[in-house]
Scaffold this motif. Sequence first.
Motif, mmCIF file in Angstrom:
data_model
loop_
_atom_site.group_PDB
_atom_site.id
_atom_site.type_symbol
_atom_site.label_atom_id
_atom_site.label_comp_id
_atom_site.label_asym_id
_atom_site.label_seq_id
_atom_site.Cartn_x
_atom_site.Cartn_y
_atom_site.Cartn_z
ATOM 1 N N ASP A 155 0.858 -1.184 0.000
ATOM 2 C CA ASP A 155 0.000 0.000 0.000
ATOM 3 C C ASP A 155 0.897 1.237 0.000
ATOM 4 N N ASN A 156 0.804 2.045 -1.042
ATOM 5 C CA ASN A 156 1.710 3.200 -1.121
ATOM 6 C C ASN A 156 1.357 4.305 -0.130
ATOM 7 N N GLU A 157 0.223 4.202 0.546
ATOM 8 C CA GLU A 157 -0.113 5.193 1.583
ATOM 9 C C GLU A 157 0.472 4.823 2.939
ATOM 10 N N THR A 158 0.517 3.521 3.238
ATOM 11 C CA THR A 158 0.950 3.096 4.576
ATOM 12 C C THR A 158 2.218 2.252 4.564
ATOM 13 N N GLY A 159 2.594 1.736 3.419
ATOM 14 C CA GLY A 159 3.753 0.858 3.338
ATOM 15 C C GLY A 159 3.447 -0.571 3.764
ATOM 16 N N ALA A 160 2.196 -0.822 4.151
ATOM 17 C CA ALA A 160 1.816 -2.161 4.613
ATOM 18 C C ALA A 160 1.630 -3.112 3.427
ATOM 19 N N PRO A 182 -10.465 3.783 -5.163
ATOM 20 C CA PRO A 182 -10.335 2.818 -4.066
ATOM 21 C C PRO A 182 -10.944 3.387 -2.792
ATOM 22 N N LEU A 183 -11.668 2.565 -2.071
ATOM 23 C CA LEU A 183 -12.292 2.990 -0.817
ATOM 24 C C LEU A 183 -11.550 2.433 0.393
ATOM 25 N N THR A 184 -10.679 1.470 0.161
ATOM 26 C CA THR A 184 -9.967 0.784 1.245
ATOM 27 C C THR A 184 -8.522 0.526 0.802
ATOM 28 N N ALA A 185 -7.732 0.014 1.723
ATOM 29 C CA ALA A 185 -6.358 -0.374 1.378
ATOM 30 C C ALA A 185 -6.373 -1.485 0.324
ATOM 31 N N VAL A 186 -7.303 -2.413 0.474
ATOM 32 C CA VAL A 186 -7.450 -3.483 -0.535
ATOM 33 C C VAL A 186 -7.718 -2.853 -1.899
ATOM 34 N N GLY A 187 -8.613 -1.886 -1.925
ATOM 35 C CA GLY A 187 -8.917 -1.184 -3.170
ATOM 36 C C GLY A 187 -7.686 -0.480 -3.725
ATOM 37 N N ARG A 188 -6.931 0.197 -2.847
ATOM 38 C CA ARG A 188 -5.748 0.941 -3.309
ATOM 39 C C ARG A 188 -4.717 0.025 -3.958
#
Length: 142
Positions: free
Chosen positions: A73-78, A103-109
């Motif tokens: 995830d490019n927002e959190t690095g997770a 995307p609405l979620t990390a999965v979406g992102r």
Amino acid sequence: MSAYIAEWLRRLVIERANNQCEYCLIPLNITFVLCHIDHIIAQKHGGLTVSENLASTCALCNRFKGSDLVSIDNETGAIVELFHPRNQKWSEHFALRDGLIFPLTAVGRVTVTLLQLNRPERVAERDFLFREGILPLISSDL
Ligand SMILES: [Zn+2]
């Protein structure tokens, strides 16, 4: 890597998805290339050729996803699992607006990024199909 998938199973997967790619929603009956059947969990990771592990996809989504199960995830690095069409609901992870898939979620992102769902030509195609009434605004069944 493609495996033999019985015709009845292929048909079941495509009809269950309302003839749409289960990642980008493109109607498969109007694409120029044959639709693909995605092993959500790739065979090399132990995924089986059974209905619960198969998804209907367009050639582009299938190519970009490959055998991947997760991405960063490019927002959190997770490390986050990709969207799973059998276990998750499309509309809980994505929204479609003006051809863009938000995307609405990390999965979406991670799924939007890895599968390159918002490449300009793909957005333009979805926007055109929506304006022509071919692509539904909300695919709440997915
Ligand atoms: Zn697709």
